[in-house]
Design a protein around this motif. Structure first.
Motif, mmCIF file in Angstrom:
data_model
loop_
_atom_site.group_PDB
_atom_site.id
_atom_site.type_symbol
_atom_site.label_atom_id
_atom_site.label_comp_id
_atom_site.label_asym_id
_atom_site.label_seq_id
_atom_site.Cartn_x
_atom_site.Cartn_y
_atom_site.Cartn_z
ATOM 1 N N MET A 1 28.885 2.546 -39.636
ATOM 2 C CA MET A 1 28.345 3.595 -38.721
ATOM 3 C C MET A 1 26.993 3.086 -38.148
ATOM 4 S SD MET A 1 27.163 7.461 -39.909
ATOM 5 C CE MET A 1 28.590 8.102 -39.305
ATOM 6 N N SER A 2 26.957 3.472 -36.854
ATOM 7 C CA SER A 2 25.595 2.938 -36.105
ATOM 8 C C SER A 2 24.491 3.914 -36.682
ATOM 9 C CB SER A 2 25.994 3.149 -34.762
ATOM 10 O OG SER A 2 24.966 3.724 -33.918
ATOM 11 N N ILE A 3 23.354 3.206 -36.760
ATOM 12 C CA ILE A 3 22.019 3.851 -37.013
ATOM 13 C C ILE A 3 21.707 4.819 -35.977
ATOM 14 C CG2 ILE A 3 19.397 3.658 -37.291
ATOM 15 C CD1 ILE A 3 21.405 2.408 -39.718
ATOM 16 N N LEU A 4 21.784 4.456 -34.708
ATOM 17 C CA LEU A 4 21.645 5.753 -33.649
ATOM 18 C C LEU A 4 22.403 6.821 -33.620
ATOM 19 C CD1 LEU A 4 21.048 3.309 -30.566
ATOM 20 C CD2 LEU A 4 19.462 4.476 -32.014
ATOM 21 N N SER A 5 23.741 6.789 -34.345
ATOM 22 C CA SER A 5 24.499 7.694 -34.348
ATOM 23 C C SER A 5 23.932 8.968 -35.251
ATOM 24 C CB SER A 5 26.051 7.573 -34.822
ATOM 25 O OG SER A 5 25.969 7.201 -36.167
ATOM 26 N N LEU A 6 22.922 8.553 -36.143
ATOM 27 C CA LEU A 6 22.443 9.309 -37.104
ATOM 28 C C LEU A 6 21.268 10.029 -36.806
ATOM 29 C CD1 LEU A 6 22.207 6.785 -40.132
ATOM 30 C CD2 LEU A 6 23.846 8.457 -39.956
ATOM 31 N N LEU A 7 20.731 9.557 -35.338
ATOM 32 C CA LEU A 7 19.507 10.095 -34.939
ATOM 33 C C LEU A 7 19.777 10.928 -33.515
ATOM 34 C CD1 LEU A 7 17.230 7.123 -34.988
ATOM 35 C CD2 LEU A 7 16.859 9.147 -36.633
ATOM 36 N N SER A 9 17.028 12.963 -30.466
ATOM 37 C CA SER A 9 15.644 13.147 -30.121
ATOM 38 C C SER A 9 14.829 14.248 -30.819
ATOM 39 C CB SER A 9 15.704 13.587 -28.606
ATOM 40 O OG SER A 9 16.228 14.635 -28.096
ATOM 41 N N ASP A 10 15.584 15.081 -31.250
ATOM 42 C CA ASP A 10 14.815 16.344 -32.061
ATOM 43 C C ASP A 10 14.644 15.851 -33.785
ATOM 44 O OD1 ASP A 10 17.663 16.660 -32.682
ATOM 45 O OD2 ASP A 10 17.270 18.763 -33.348
ATOM 46 N N ARG A 11 14.939 14.704 -33.897
ATOM 47 C CA ARG A 11 14.661 14.097 -35.213
ATOM 48 C C ARG A 11 14.138 12.892 -35.194
ATOM 49 N NH1 ARG A 11 20.407 15.794 -35.899
ATOM 50 N NH2 ARG A 11 20.841 13.327 -36.160
ATOM 51 N N VAL A 12 12.977 12.634 -34.251
ATOM 52 C CA VAL A 12 12.115 11.495 -34.016
ATOM 53 C C VAL A 12 10.995 12.142 -33.971
ATOM 54 C CG1 VAL A 12 11.572 9.466 -32.759
ATOM 55 C CG2 VAL A 12 13.860 10.042 -33.314
ATOM 56 N N PHE A 13 9.914 11.912 -34.867
ATOM 57 C CA PHE A 13 8.741 12.361 -34.720
ATOM 58 C C PHE A 13 7.559 11.190 -34.635
ATOM 59 C CE2 PHE A 13 11.307 15.353 -37.007
ATOM 60 C CZ PHE A 13 11.104 16.509 -36.444
ATOM 61 N N GLY A 78 20.055 11.280 -40.094
ATOM 62 C CA GLY A 78 18.660 10.654 -40.185
ATOM 63 C C GLY A 78 17.707 11.411 -39.259
ATOM 64 N N VAL A 79 16.395 10.933 -39.868
ATOM 65 C CA VAL A 79 15.415 11.391 -39.262
ATOM 66 C C VAL A 79 14.525 10.437 -39.213
ATOM 67 C CG1 VAL A 79 13.082 12.996 -39.290
ATOM 68 C CG2 VAL A 79 15.621 13.890 -40.120
ATOM 69 N N PHE A 80 13.538 10.063 -38.378
ATOM 70 C CA PHE A 80 12.459 8.844 -37.946
ATOM 71 C C PHE A 80 11.404 9.680 -37.871
ATOM 72 C CE2 PHE A 80 10.006 5.800 -36.480
ATOM 73 C CZ PHE A 80 10.073 4.579 -37.296
ATOM 74 N N VAL A 81 10.324 9.181 -38.834
ATOM 75 C CA VAL A 81 8.777 9.511 -38.608
ATOM 76 C C VAL A 81 7.892 8.445 -38.644
ATOM 77 C CG1 VAL A 81 7.190 10.876 -39.861
ATOM 78 C CG2 VAL A 81 9.461 11.647 -39.961
ATOM 79 N N ARG A 82 7.008 8.223 -37.581
ATOM 80 C CA ARG A 82 5.672 7.540 -37.608
ATOM 81 C C ARG A 82 4.730 8.584 -38.101
ATOM 82 N NH1 ARG A 82 1.327 5.209 -34.898
ATOM 83 N NH2 ARG A 82 1.631 6.487 -32.909
ATOM 84 N N SER A 138 4.566 8.569 -27.897
ATOM 85 C CA SER A 138 5.285 9.803 -27.694
ATOM 86 C C SER A 138 6.369 9.840 -28.611
ATOM 87 C CB SER A 138 5.326 10.259 -26.284
ATOM 88 O OG SER A 138 6.299 9.443 -25.672
ATOM 89 N N ASP A 139 6.981 10.739 -28.899
ATOM 90 C CA ASP A 139 8.254 11.050 -29.527
ATOM 91 C C ASP A 139 9.265 10.328 -28.586
ATOM 92 O OD1 ASP A 139 6.937 12.688 -31.407
ATOM 93 O OD2 ASP A 139 8.112 14.246 -30.928
ATOM 94 N N SER A 140 9.155 10.629 -27.331
ATOM 95 C CA SER A 140 10.285 9.854 -26.486
ATOM 96 C C SER A 140 10.403 8.420 -26.302
ATOM 97 C CB SER A 140 10.500 10.584 -24.963
ATOM 98 O OG SER A 140 9.137 10.359 -24.442
ATOM 99 N N GLU A 141 9.178 7.910 -26.402
ATOM 100 C CA GLU A 141 8.830 6.630 -26.414
ATOM 101 C C GLU A 141 9.495 5.951 -27.797
ATOM 102 O OE1 GLU A 141 5.358 3.036 -26.076
ATOM 103 O OE2 GLU A 141 4.944 5.068 -25.343
ATOM 104 N N LEU A 142 9.055 6.516 -28.839
ATOM 105 C CA LEU A 142 9.789 6.053 -29.994
ATOM 106 C C LEU A 142 11.004 6.128 -29.995
ATOM 107 C CD1 LEU A 142 8.845 4.989 -32.931
ATOM 108 C CD2 LEU A 142 8.401 7.489 -33.626
ATOM 109 N N MET A 143 11.562 7.078 -29.767
ATOM 110 C CA MET A 143 13.091 7.150 -29.701
ATOM 111 C C MET A 143 13.769 5.923 -28.780
ATOM 112 S SD MET A 143 15.846 8.631 -30.625
ATOM 113 C CE MET A 143 17.803 8.702 -30.344
ATOM 114 N N GLN A 144 13.152 5.735 -27.638
ATOM 115 C CA GLN A 144 13.231 4.344 -26.705
ATOM 116 C C GLN A 144 13.592 3.244 -27.561
ATOM 117 O OE1 GLN A 144 10.982 4.884 -23.358
ATOM 118 N NE2 GLN A 144 12.450 6.223 -22.098
ATOM 119 N N ILE A 145 12.233 2.887 -28.518
ATOM 120 C CA ILE A 145 12.093 1.701 -29.236
ATOM 121 C C ILE A 145 13.223 1.788 -30.119
ATOM 122 C CG2 ILE A 145 10.338 0.916 -30.927
ATOM 123 C CD1 ILE A 145 8.154 1.828 -29.041
ATOM 124 N N LEU A 146 13.286 3.037 -30.924
ATOM 125 C CA LEU A 146 14.488 2.973 -31.879
ATOM 126 C C LEU A 146 15.893 2.511 -31.025
ATOM 127 C CD1 LEU A 146 13.260 5.943 -33.794
ATOM 128 C CD2 LEU A 146 12.995 3.841 -34.636
#
Length: 151
Positions: A1-7, A9-13, A78-82, A138-146
């Protein structure tokens, strides 16, 4: 399973104010319960905190991968948080944590759980990846990095 499939944009902070390990676990548990009808806040928090009691999921270099298996969960989430300010997470290197990937998997998904944890640990072991995540504005920039990290 791909990590990206777990995320999603509403679960990246980015720059979340956690305050403490426990409070951050509470915030993410609450968010997951609000966004997934099949998840109860208490069950998520209980699963995460009980796993932490077995040993910290802080893997070093400011990274933690809080995770648990939950009965009734149909697919991994999945949820990613910085965090805006690193918190003490009882990590193996005793450094505070600011990057966290929360992983919830169905109770019977043992192999998937272990494979995903391994892939996450490998990605976070690279200083370049951690530095990029920490540089997000930002959240969206973080999502792009992920997306570029886990693609």
């Amino acid at each position: 399973m791909s990590i990206l499939s777990l995320l999603s944009s509403d679960r990246v902070f980015n720059n979340l104010e956690g305050g403490s390990k426990k409070r951050t676990l509470e915030i993410i548990s609450e968010h997951l319960a609000q966004s997934h009808s099949d998840l109860a806040e208490e069950a998520v928090f209980s699963g995460l905190i009980n796993r932490e009691r077995l040993g910290s999921t802080g893997i070093g270099d400011g990274v933690a991968i809080p995770h648990c298996r939950l009965p009734g969960l149909q697919e991994a989430v999945g949820v990613f948080v910085r965090l805006a300010t690193p918190v003490d997470f009882d990590a193996i290197d005793n450094r505070p944590v600011d990057l966290m990937f929360f992983l919830l998997v169905p109770e019977d998904a043992c192999d998937q759980h272990l494979a995903t944890l391994g892939a996450l640990a490998e990605a976070f072991s690279k200083e370049e990846n951690r530095n990029k995540m920490r540089s997000a504005a930002s959240d969206s920039e973080l999502m792009q990095i992920l997306e570029s990290t886990f693609n």
